[in-house]
Design a protein around this motif. Structure first.
Motif, PDB file in Angstrom:
ATOM      1  N   ASP A  22     -13.749   6.351  -9.306  1.00  0.00           N
ATOM      2  CA  ASP A  22     -12.671   6.746  -8.398  1.00  0.00           C
ATOM      3  C   ASP A  22     -11.344   6.213  -8.931  1.00  0.00           C
ATOM      4  O   ASP A  22     -10.703   5.351  -8.331  1.00  0.00           O
ATOM      5  CB  ASP A  22     -12.958   6.181  -6.995  1.00  0.00           C
ATOM      6  N   SER A  26      -8.788   8.326  -4.565  1.00  0.00           N
ATOM      7  CA  SER A  26      -8.830   9.444  -3.618  1.00  0.00           C
ATOM      8  C   SER A  26     -10.152   9.478  -2.855  1.00  0.00           C
ATOM      9  O   SER A  26     -10.186   9.837  -1.672  1.00  0.00           O
ATOM     10  CB  SER A  26      -8.602  10.773  -4.343  1.00  0.00           C
ATOM     11  N   ARG A  27     -11.250   9.132  -3.526  1.00  0.00           N
ATOM     12  CA  ARG A  27     -12.539   9.095  -2.844  1.00  0.00           C
ATOM     13  C   ARG A  27     -12.542   8.015  -1.759  1.00  0.00           C
ATOM     14  O   ARG A  27     -13.037   8.224  -0.649  1.00  0.00           O
ATOM     15  CB  ARG A  27     -13.679   8.841  -3.839  1.00  0.00           C
ATOM     16  N   GLU A  30     -10.412   9.197   1.250  1.00  0.00           N
ATOM     17  CA  GLU A  30     -11.129  10.160   2.094  1.00  0.00           C
ATOM     18  C   GLU A  30     -12.139   9.444   2.973  1.00  0.00           C
ATOM     19  O   GLU A  30     -12.234   9.711   4.194  1.00  0.00           O
ATOM     20  CB  GLU A  30     -11.829  11.197   1.215  1.00  0.00           C
ATOM     21  N   PRO A 275     -18.705   4.789  -4.845  1.00  0.00           N
ATOM     22  CA  PRO A 275     -18.362   5.697  -3.754  1.00  0.00           C
ATOM     23  C   PRO A 275     -19.620   6.430  -3.303  1.00  0.00           C
ATOM     24  O   PRO A 275     -20.502   6.731  -4.117  1.00  0.00           O
ATOM     25  CB  PRO A 275     -17.360   6.668  -4.394  1.00  0.00           C
ATOM     26  N   PRO A 279     -19.268  11.020   1.863  1.00  0.00           N
ATOM     27  CA  PRO A 279     -18.494  10.003   2.594  1.00  0.00           C
ATOM     28  C   PRO A 279     -18.705  10.038   4.098  1.00  0.00           C
ATOM     29  O   PRO A 279     -18.549   9.020   4.770  1.00  0.00           O
ATOM     30  CB  PRO A 279     -17.049  10.317   2.215  1.00  0.00           C
TER      31      PRO A 279
END
Length: 310
Positions: A22, A26-27, A30, A275, A279
């Motif tokens: 990541d 951005s991961r 989110e 990650p 999510p």
């Protein structure tokens, strides 16, 4: 009672979030937004805190602001260890908080600060006293890490373990109590600053120190505590039994509960720093834990804010 839910732990630290998976965060952004919203749906009154950053990096907070994460939380947090791991001096604490305050109007919690006795126990005593002078009154939450030394047999949660040299072994000597439960010199100084200063104590799965820790914290006058509920641990046999026991034991404290750590089988890679593949699954874990241990007013039924006086 649970007063706050913290979303992850040290997300900008490679020991807790994999930068290779990541690189632009951005991961993480989110996932954090999904988790914050899931918590709010279960209890709109619960304070949502962005996972304490380490190192203290205003650029990371700015990045979270650009992704919109700060619109979904009520506070941000920072972790600092200038006498052990950080490349700045302890006297720079006000400057470090100022760097974060320059990029967000949200309250800034110091949710983890401490000094290892790896070199000498007297260093921790001086460091605790100086930390109190610099931070108390300048942040709504100061939480000292930690009550207990980490047992050497357990291992520290880092990515590179012994390859880190003395940096790794400092993890084991952060407590106000030694591994055998005897007090270090800094314990007496800590008492001078409770209840304004709280504690961080991570409890391992089925941790045998839990009841003794509660007794010590009450004796020391501690009223606020930061601990964790691990998403990875939630897949262990009898996980909810342990979570129930832990949270019941801590019911008399104002608890900041930190949700973090990816189960190996749910990550992009089989590691707690990865990650998650999905999510929303982490958000579902946060919602389930909030529903179980901090049920409250939901966003749909919360009272509207009072109108300002004309």
């Amino acid at each position: 009672m649970i007063e706050a839910a913290m979303i992850w732990n040290e997300p900008n630290n490679k020991s807790h979030w994999d930068p290779e998976l990541d690189p632009d965060w951005s991961r993480f952004a989110e996932m954090a937004i999904l988790a914050a919203d899931a918590i709010a749906r279960e209890n709109a009154a619960l304070t949502k805190v962005l996972g304490g950053i380490s190192p203290i990096d205003a650029g990371f907070i700015t990045r979270m602001k650009e992704f919109g994460v700060l619109d979904h939380v009520d506070a941000v947090a920072a972790h600092g260890f200038p006498l052990d791991w950080n490349l700045w001096q302890i006297h720079e604490w006000p400057q470090k908080l100022g760097e974060i305050a320059a990029v967000t109007d949200l309250p800034i919690w110091v949710s983890e600060v401490g000094v290892s006795t790896f070199g000498a126990e007297e260093i921790q005593l001086w460091g605790l006293r100086r930390t109190a002078e610099l931070l108390l009154g300048n942040s709504p939450r100061i939480q000292w890490y930690s009550l207990y030394d980490l047992p050497l047999a357990w291992g520290a949660t880092t990515r590179h373990r012994e390859a880190e040299g003395s940096s790794y072994y400092r993890h084991f000597y952060m407590g106000l109590l030694r591994e055998d439960g005897t007090p270090k010199p800094a314990l007496e100084e800590f008492v001078r600053h409770t209840p304004q200063m709280g504690l961080v104590q991570w409890f391992h799965f089925e941790d045998p120190r839990l009841d003794d820790a509660v007794a010590w914290m009450k004796r020391l006058g501690v009223t606020n505590l930061r601990t964790g509920l691990s998403w990875a641990d939630s897949f262990r046999p009898n996980a909810l039994d342990w979570f129930d026991r832990q949270m019941a034991a801590l019911a008399d404290f104002d608890v900041t509960v930190t949700f973090c750590f990816t189960p190996e089988h749910r990550g992009l890679q089989p590691h707690h720093t990865s990650p998650p593949q999905i999510p929303e699954e982490f958000a579902e874990f946060c919602a389930a834990m909030t529903r179980r241990y901090a049920p409250g007013v939901t966003a749909a039924t919360a009272s509207p804010p009072r109108a300002s006086a004309a």
